[in-house]
Design an enzyme around this catalytic site. Structure first.
Site, mmCIF file in Angstrom:
data_model
loop_
_atom_site.group_PDB
_atom_site.id
_atom_site.type_symbol
_atom_site.label_atom_id
_atom_site.label_comp_id
_atom_site.label_asym_id
_atom_site.label_seq_id
_atom_site.Cartn_x
_atom_site.Cartn_y
_atom_site.Cartn_z
ATOM 1 N N GLU A 147 0.854 -1.197 0.000
ATOM 2 C CA GLU A 147 0.000 0.000 0.000
ATOM 3 C C GLU A 147 0.884 1.238 0.000
ATOM 4 O O GLU A 147 1.804 1.338 0.804
ATOM 5 C CB GLU A 147 -0.865 -0.061 1.279
ATOM 6 N N ARG B 202 -0.018 10.304 1.916
ATOM 7 C CA ARG B 202 0.381 11.259 2.963
ATOM 8 C C ARG B 202 1.485 12.200 2.522
ATOM 9 O O ARG B 202 1.814 13.151 3.230
ATOM 10 C CB ARG B 202 0.853 10.505 4.199
ATOM 11 N N LYS C 192 -10.325 -2.945 7.740
ATOM 12 C CA LYS C 192 -9.056 -2.639 8.416
ATOM 13 C C LYS C 192 -9.398 -2.261 9.866
ATOM 14 O O LYS C 192 -10.348 -1.501 10.094
ATOM 15 C CB LYS C 192 -8.414 -1.461 7.680
HETATM 16 C C1 3PG Z 1 -1.490 3.113 8.510
HETATM 17 O O1 3PG Z 1 -1.279 4.044 7.775
HETATM 18 O O2 3PG Z 1 -2.336 2.270 8.257
HETATM 19 C C2 3PG Z 1 -0.730 3.034 9.736
HETATM 20 O O3 3PG Z 1 -0.366 4.312 10.146
HETATM 21 C C3 3PG Z 1 0.490 2.220 9.663
HETATM 22 O O4 3PG Z 1 0.783 2.155 10.964
HETATM 23 P P1 3PG Z 1 2.246 1.909 11.521
HETATM 24 O O5 3PG Z 1 3.100 2.984 10.914
HETATM 25 O O6 3PG Z 1 2.096 2.057 13.009
HETATM 26 O O7 3PG Z 1 2.648 0.523 11.111
#
Ligand code: 3PG
Length: 211
Positions: free
Chosen positions: A41, A45, A129
């Site tokens: 994915e 951002r 999710k």
């Molecule tokens: C996401 O974008 O789904 C999460 O922020 C990923 O989370 P992590 O950086 O804590 O693994």
């Protein structure tokens, strides 16, 4: 078109990438591929998110590339145009659901509460999710969800680490896990692609209870 459930079964872990450049995208995706990753994915951002999706879906044709952090209907359309095969959103609105359905983009919507889950079920989702997984109750919360929602499958994401991933995959209602621990910032900055491949390999080898 693959369903979300089919996409979530490609691998036990979906790396969540937040990239700074198209060049970095190529290096990171290549390192993950070497480690056995076949689904990932790319989040929206950073400003380069869409461009990275477009690039990755062309040069890494063996990898299923999804778009992450979708919060608007415009992003749904842009990401599909850029080549995303599936979408991931931190939450769920009727507008996002309708936009994804309209253009046949399989959507993995985020849920955190029973009410979120009821909305997702009412819109026809069987896979969601769980976000942010660790912060919102982690393993205990997923175990608690299995009572009232016995058929629902979760992809917990948020706060999961190389140390904790095993226990998530051991839950019967976890289809796969998402996370950014395969691409640590320090490894990216120092261009330590061997480390990314090593982490990806360890994650790709994990068995899940629910296959
Ligand atoms: C996401 O974008 O789904 C999460 O922020 C990923 O989370 P992590 O950086 O804590 O693994």
């Amino acid at each position: 078109m693959k369903s979300v459930g089919e996409i979530m079964r490609i691998g036990p872990v979906i790396p969540v990438l937040t990239l700074e450049s198209v060049e970095q995208c190529e290096q990171v995706v290549h390192a993950l591929y070497e480690g056995g990753v076949r689904v990932l994915e790319i989040t929206l951002r950073t400003a380069v998110g869409l461009k990275a999706i477009e690039h990755a879906s062309k040069f890494a044709s063996d990898i299923v590339v999804g778009v992450g952090t979708i919060t608007t209907t415009t992003q749904v359309k842009e990401a599909k145009r850029a080549g995303a095969t599936f979408g991931v959103s931190p939450g769920l609105t009727h507008a996002l659901h309708a936009a994804a359905k309209d253009i046949d983009l399989p959507l993995l919507p985020g849920v955190m509460t029973p009410s979120d889950i009821l909305r997702a079920l009412s819109l026809g989702y069987d896979t969601v999710k769980f976000f942010p997984a660790q912060q919102a109750g982690g393993l205990d919360m997923l175990r608690a969800f299995s009572g009232p929602f016995p058929t629902l499958q979760f992809c917990p994401t948020g706060g999961i680490t190389q140390e904790s991933v095993r226990s998530f995959l051991d839950l019967p209602n976890v289809i796969c896990v998402g996370g950014s621990w395969l691409t640590p910032t320090a490894a990216i900055i120092s261009q330590n692609w061997g480390e990314v491949t090593r982490l990806a390999h360890a994650a790709s080898q994990l068995a899940r209870l629910n296959t």
